[in-house]
Design a protein around this motif. Structure first.
Motif, mmCIF file in Angstrom:
data_model
loop_
_atom_site.group_PDB
_atom_site.id
_atom_site.type_symbol
_atom_site.label_atom_id
_atom_site.label_comp_id
_atom_site.label_asym_id
_atom_site.label_seq_id
_atom_site.Cartn_x
_atom_site.Cartn_y
_atom_site.Cartn_z
ATOM 1 N N ARG A 60 0.921 -1.073 0.044
ATOM 2 C CA ARG A 60 0.073 -0.227 0.010
ATOM 3 C C ARG A 60 0.868 1.211 -0.004
ATOM 4 N N ASN A 61 0.740 1.982 -0.952
ATOM 5 C CA ASN A 61 1.625 3.123 -1.132
ATOM 6 C C ASN A 61 0.532 4.428 -0.973
ATOM 7 N N LEU A 62 0.572 5.405 -0.208
ATOM 8 C CA LEU A 62 -0.204 6.499 0.047
ATOM 9 C C LEU A 62 0.186 7.527 -1.108
ATOM 10 N N LEU A 63 -0.874 7.841 -1.762
ATOM 11 C CA LEU A 63 -0.758 8.886 -2.906
ATOM 12 C C LEU A 63 -0.977 10.269 -2.208
ATOM 13 N N ALA A 68 -10.416 13.748 5.074
ATOM 14 C CA ALA A 68 -11.541 13.261 4.260
ATOM 15 C C ALA A 68 -11.387 11.999 3.492
ATOM 16 N N ILE A 69 -10.329 11.838 3.080
ATOM 17 C CA ILE A 69 -10.169 11.003 2.109
ATOM 18 C C ILE A 69 -8.539 10.224 2.455
ATOM 19 N N SER A 70 -8.254 9.090 1.741
ATOM 20 C CA SER A 70 -7.082 8.814 1.794
ATOM 21 C C SER A 70 -7.144 7.719 0.162
ATOM 22 N N VAL A 71 -6.026 8.154 -0.619
ATOM 23 C CA VAL A 71 -5.739 7.693 -2.014
ATOM 24 C C VAL A 71 -4.501 6.785 -2.106
ATOM 25 N N TRP A 72 -4.546 5.789 -2.603
ATOM 26 C CA TRP A 72 -3.583 4.462 -2.257
ATOM 27 C C TRP A 72 -3.396 3.975 -3.607
ATOM 28 N N ASP A 142 -4.838 -13.547 -9.390
ATOM 29 C CA ASP A 142 -4.855 -14.965 -9.610
ATOM 30 C C ASP A 142 -3.532 -15.141 -10.805
ATOM 31 N N GLY A 143 -3.182 -13.776 -11.299
ATOM 32 C CA GLY A 143 -2.230 -13.579 -12.696
ATOM 33 C C GLY A 143 -0.767 -14.043 -12.265
ATOM 34 N N PRO A 144 0.119 -14.146 -13.297
ATOM 35 C CA PRO A 144 1.407 -14.388 -12.925
ATOM 36 C C PRO A 144 2.335 -13.079 -12.965
ATOM 37 N N GLU A 145 1.462 -11.720 -12.963
ATOM 38 C CA GLU A 145 2.470 -10.566 -12.992
ATOM 39 C C GLU A 145 1.758 -9.715 -11.696
ATOM 40 N N ALA A 146 2.364 -8.781 -11.157
ATOM 41 C CA ALA A 146 1.871 -7.771 -10.237
ATOM 42 C C ALA A 146 0.774 -7.035 -11.075
ATOM 43 N N ALA A 147 -0.128 -6.713 -10.452
ATOM 44 C CA ALA A 147 -1.401 -5.780 -10.567
ATOM 45 C C ALA A 147 -1.227 -4.672 -9.835
ATOM 46 N N VAL A 148 -1.828 -3.300 -10.352
ATOM 47 C CA VAL A 148 -1.934 -2.085 -9.544
ATOM 48 C C VAL A 148 -3.156 -1.514 -9.739
ATOM 49 N N SER A 149 -3.593 -1.244 -8.506
ATOM 50 C CA SER A 149 -5.059 -0.601 -8.441
ATOM 51 C C SER A 149 -4.826 0.970 -7.744
ATOM 52 N N ILE A 150 -5.595 1.669 -7.884
ATOM 53 C CA ILE A 150 -5.775 3.090 -7.350
ATOM 54 C C ILE A 150 -7.111 2.836 -6.360
ATOM 55 N N HIS A 151 -6.986 3.090 -5.091
ATOM 56 C CA HIS A 151 -8.231 3.083 -4.145
ATOM 57 C C HIS A 151 -8.376 4.536 -3.579
ATOM 58 N N TYR A 153 -10.569 6.259 -0.278
ATOM 59 C CA TYR A 153 -11.308 5.611 0.605
ATOM 60 C C TYR A 153 -11.769 6.965 1.385
ATOM 61 N N GLY A 154 -12.932 6.857 2.058
ATOM 62 C CA GLY A 154 -13.232 8.213 2.742
ATOM 63 C C GLY A 154 -13.008 7.862 4.225
ATOM 64 N N TYR A 155 -11.757 7.981 4.652
ATOM 65 C CA TYR A 155 -11.237 7.946 5.700
ATOM 66 C C TYR A 155 -9.888 8.755 6.053
ATOM 67 N N ASP A 156 -9.404 9.073 7.129
ATOM 68 C CA ASP A 156 -8.204 9.812 7.442
ATOM 69 C C ASP A 156 -7.189 8.658 7.817
ATOM 70 N N HIS A 157 -6.184 8.482 6.821
ATOM 71 C CA HIS A 157 -5.437 7.653 7.166
ATOM 72 C C HIS A 157 -4.342 7.742 8.317
ATOM 73 N N ARG A 158 -4.493 8.850 8.872
ATOM 74 C CA ARG A 158 -3.685 9.220 10.125
ATOM 75 C C ARG A 158 -4.284 8.804 11.352
ATOM 76 N N ALA A 159 -5.748 8.702 11.147
ATOM 77 C CA ALA A 159 -6.820 8.509 12.237
ATOM 78 C C ALA A 159 -6.896 6.730 12.389
ATOM 79 N N GLN A 160 -6.647 6.191 11.218
ATOM 80 C CA GLN A 160 -7.187 4.860 11.337
ATOM 81 C C GLN A 160 -6.287 3.927 10.315
#
Length: 173
Positions: A60-63, A68-72, A142-151, A153-160
């Motif tokens: 998980r890499n914080l962007l 209000a939000i956390s984008v990873w 399930d695949g043979p290579e790494a996958a990358v997704s962007i998420h 979330y409606g939360y403060d990453h510093r609080a949770q």
């Protein structure tokens, strides 16, 4: 000739998304969806060092983050599987690279759930939901290579530490 976005443009786009969290759920989800679509269409908007895994499993890499939000950026090594879980906050994600299997579940108790739907998500896929639950799912590479997704979330990453509310064991259906 189209103008190239700068890191400041990306920061402004994500700050606008954070402000949208204070609007109606529908307006916020529409903003999250359009932001993800734009990022997926222009992956060079993101710092490439944030799209690299840190070893086996899920990285998980914080962007971007506010109260209000956390984008990873999530980097899924081959074989990575989340537990069946739901979220305590809004959850939007888009697939940038690779493929991921998303399986949806129905709770049958406070601790167990049964599978109801299974789909393979490909690059460009975007999903958004509010925590109106139950919204239980599990994601697997399930695949043979790494996958990358962007998420988003409606939360403060510093609080949770996480967006996960509860995990479930899989019951035979």
């Amino acid at each position: 000739m189209p103008q190239t976005a700068t890191p400041n443009d990306v920061e402004a786009m994500l700050a606008n998304l954070a402000r949208s969290a204070g609007r109606s759920p529908e307006a916020y989800l529409a903003s999250a969806r359009s932001t993800l679509v734009r990022i997926l269409a222009q992956p060079d908007l993101l710092d490439p060092s944030r799209l690299v895994g840190q070893g086996p499993g899920l990285s998980r890499n914080l962007l971007f983050g506010t109260e209000a939000i956390s984008v990873w950026a999530m980097v899924w090594a081959p074989g990575t599987v989340t537990p069946v879980h739901d979220h305590h906050c809004s959850c939007c994600f888009g697939l940038l690279r690779g493929s991921l299997r998303e399986t949806w579940y129905r709770p049958i108790s406070e601790t167990h759930a049964v599978a109801t739907m299974d789909a393979v998500r490909e690059p460009g896929f975007v999903a958004c939901m509010m925590p109106t639950g139950p919204n239980l799912h599990r994601i697997a590479n399930d695949g043979p290579e790494a996958a990358v997704s962007i998420h988003v979330y409606g939360y403060d990453h510093r609080a949770q530490d996480s967006s996960i509310h509860r995990t479930y064991a899989v019951a035979a259906g």
